[in-house]
Design a protein around this motif. Structure first.
Motif, PDB file in Angstrom:
ATOM      1  N   LEU A 161      -8.453  -5.740   5.836  1.00 21.34           N
ATOM      2  CA  LEU A 161      -8.420  -4.479   5.090  1.00 21.34           C
ATOM      3  C   LEU A 161      -8.569  -3.280   6.013  1.00 21.34           C
ATOM      4  O   LEU A 161      -7.971  -2.227   5.795  1.00 21.34           O
ATOM      5  N   ILE A 177     -12.729   1.419   1.655  1.00 21.68           N
ATOM      6  CA  ILE A 177     -12.143   0.309   2.398  1.00 21.68           C
ATOM      7  C   ILE A 177     -13.166  -0.424   3.261  1.00 21.68           C
ATOM      8  O   ILE A 177     -13.297  -1.647   3.154  1.00 21.68           O
ATOM      9  N   SER A 178     -13.924   0.317   4.074  1.00 19.69           N
ATOM     10  CA  SER A 178     -14.809  -0.417   4.973  1.00 19.69           C
ATOM     11  C   SER A 178     -15.966  -1.122   4.263  1.00 19.69           C
ATOM     12  O   SER A 178     -16.266  -2.272   4.584  1.00 19.69           O
ATOM     13  N   PHE A 231       0.833  -1.210   0.000  1.00 23.27           N
ATOM     14  CA  PHE A 231       0.000   0.000   0.000  1.00 23.27           C
ATOM     15  C   PHE A 231       0.869   1.261   0.000  1.00 23.27           C
ATOM     16  O   PHE A 231       0.576   2.219  -0.704  1.00 23.27           O
ATOM     17  N   ALA A 245     -14.355  -4.198   2.789  1.00 20.68           N
ATOM     18  CA  ALA A 245     -13.994  -5.188   3.808  1.00 20.68           C
ATOM     19  C   ALA A 245     -15.215  -5.981   4.244  1.00 20.68           C
ATOM     20  O   ALA A 245     -15.159  -7.194   4.434  1.00 20.68           O
ATOM     21  N   THR A 261     -10.027   5.491   0.506  1.00 27.45           N
ATOM     22  CA  THR A 261     -10.168   5.280   1.955  1.00 27.45           C
ATOM     23  C   THR A 261     -11.608   4.938   2.303  1.00 27.45           C
ATOM     24  O   THR A 261     -11.878   4.041   3.101  1.00 27.45           O
ATOM     25  N   THR A 304      -5.703  -1.290   7.223  1.00 25.55           N
ATOM     26  CA  THR A 304      -4.936  -0.408   6.327  1.00 25.55           C
ATOM     27  C   THR A 304      -5.561   0.982   6.232  1.00 25.55           C
ATOM     28  O   THR A 304      -5.040   1.861   5.558  1.00 25.55           O
ATOM     29  N   ARG A 305      -6.699   1.152   6.915  1.00 26.01           N
ATOM     30  CA  ARG A 305      -7.462   2.376   6.689  1.00 26.01           C
ATOM     31  C   ARG A 305      -6.712   3.619   7.177  1.00 26.01           C
ATOM     32  O   ARG A 305      -6.729   4.655   6.535  1.00 26.01           O
TER      33      ARG A 305
END
Lengths: 273, 199
Positions: free
Chosen positions: B73, B61-62, B15, B65, B58, B76-77
């Motif tokens: 994941l 991401i959730s 990343f 995930a 960003t 990594t946020r």
């Protein structure tokens, strides 16, 4: 190609010239893309020979010029002008060309002529921005511009066929372009194919796109901000790297007030921006 | 893909690489004189759009995930979020240094007078607040206020999309798409943001 010309001392200024490499690689020419580096990348194939420039409309002697005529219809001279972009950056450029008034006089405007309309080449096959509105920034092509006849006949109004002693590179508006140094750069229309004398105020491209941001006159004016940025000062692009640029105060009429302010007597320049 | 604790440092390294590559590329372009005769506008736009793209990632991401059941994941946020701030900082710094040439008074004037710059400045302050509170210690100290504060990221993405839309000279298709995606990503959280319990 090198050009034959004489230096016009009356239009020489002492300010430091913007280097040729920057003048030819930092351009707004949306027909070839909207970023500053697009024109030099995409315009190199532009075919300027043959070229036809017509001067007609309210004139007694319409003129049609071909490519070779552009360089000999009027004796060429070199003039150094400041160029002030509406985006608040500026350059100092040695142009080669001739006075617009000299050409218009040859066409003999009649009594109805009040404005001069200009038009850029329309050729979507050569100009990717005219094929695709993503590339061309949403302008309705062909690009059009205009001046009052009095502005066009002012001694400063210039038709450039060269830059730094050589014929214009495509990205700078080859083979012939307008240069009106007391107005924002977008008035100085590139790759001109038509000059038409009219009795009505001609449409102008940026004004059509956003009339509250770009007026017909577009005179450089530090007291009238663009709605989204200040016009009070400008970044002068000179020699050297990123930090060598200077922010200098912007002058009314880009410093050419002595020659042109009288054209606008009695006109509210805040309203007629 | 199964990723466990052991793999996480590698994932993060990848990343980092993806986030840093465009910045390195920009440096190379500028130093090789390949970013145009006067690359100021290019740099400002490049870093600005970089910040917005990273912010959209960003926010992706959730939902991603959850959807693909990749809980790793989420780890990594913070990393990606901090890169949003890094890009935004480069964007603001290049505007102030290259374009305004360090004129504080002009900066102040422009922020007050130009709505699109004001909108961008507010968004930057939000990103700043989120970044300085992104440490685990601060997070623990702030308790449930942390989530409250960090919900402001949804406001920031809307502001930044508007800032972009407002800044272009012509052709609003691209910024319009950004506004749409921004709204979509906020819309995905509509339930969460409107239910009292989740706060």
């Amino acid at each position: 190609k090198p050009l034959d010309f004489s230096e016009n001392q009356a239009f020489k200024i002492s300010e430091q010239l913007t280097p040729e490499t920057k003048v030819t690689s930092h351009n707004n020419f949306y027909e070839f893309g909207t970023s500053k580096s697009n024109p030099i990348e995409n315009a190199q194939g532009l075919k300027v020979e043959p070229w036809t420039l017509t001067i007609d409309g309210e004139v007694d002697h319409p003129i049609t010029l071909n490519y070779d005529d552009l360089y000999k219809i009027v004796a060429l001279e070199e003039r150094t002008y400041r160029l002030r972009c509406v985006e608040a950056w500026s350059m100092v450029i040695p142009w080669v060309g001739f006075s617009l008034a000299d050409l218009i006089k040859k066409a003999a405007p009649n009594s109805k002529a009040r404005y001069v309309a200009f038009e850029t080449l329309y050729d979507p096959e050569q100009m990717p921005g005219q094929r695709n509105r993503f590339v061309g920034g949403g302008i309705n092509y062909p690009y059009v511009e205009g001046l009052t006849l009095a502005e066009a006949m002012n001694d400063l109004s210039f038709l450039a066929v060269g830059l730094y002693g050589k014929t214009l590179p495509p990205q700078n508006g080859a083979p012939i372009r307008l240069v009106v140094p007391w107005k924002y750069g977008f008035k100085s229309i590139k790759s001109v194919v038509k000059i038409r004398l009219t009795d009505k105020k001609p449409p102008t491209s940026w004004n059509l796109l956003a009339s509250h941001e770009y007026g017909f006159y577009a005179n450089v004016n530090p007291n009238v901000d663009h709605p989204r940025w200040s016009q009070a000062s400008e970044r002068r692009i000179g020699a050297g790297g990123l930090f060598s640029a200077k922010r200098i105060p912007t002058l009314p009429f880009n410093g050419y007030g002595e020659q042109v302010a009288n054209l606008y007597k009695g006109l509210d320049l805040r309203k007629n921006f | 893909m199964k990723v466990n604790r052991k793999h996480l440092p590698w994932v993060k390294a990848v990343f980092h690489l993806f986030a840093l590559a465009p910045i390195i590329y920009l440096f190379l372009l500028v130093f090789a004189d390949q970013a145009g005769g006067d690359p100021v506008q290019f740099i400002i736009h490049y870093t600005g759009i970089g910040a917005l793209n990273t912010l959209l990632l960003t926010l992706l991401i959730s939902p991603a995930a959850k959807k693909f059941k990749m809980s790793w994941l989420m780890q990594t946020r913070r990393l990606v979020g901090l890169y949003v701030f890094a890009y935004a900082t480069l964007h603001v710094a290049s505007y102030f240094s290259f374009d305004l040439l360090f004129e504080w008074s002009l900066l102040g004037e422009e922020v007050i007078k130009r709505p699109y710059i004001l909108v961008g400045a507010v968004a930057y302050l939000i990103l700043f607040a989120l970044s300085v509170t992104s440490f685990k210690k601060v997070m623990a100290k702030m308790g449930h206020n942390w989530q409250k504060l960090h919900n402001w990221v949804y406001f920031a993405v809307i502001l930044i999309s508007i800032h972009f839309y407002w800044s272009v000279k012509s052709e609003i298709i691209e910024p319009s798409i950004y506004i749409f995606i921004g709204l979509l990503l906020v819309g995905l959280r509509f339930k969460k943001l409107t239910s009292k319990k989740a706060r």
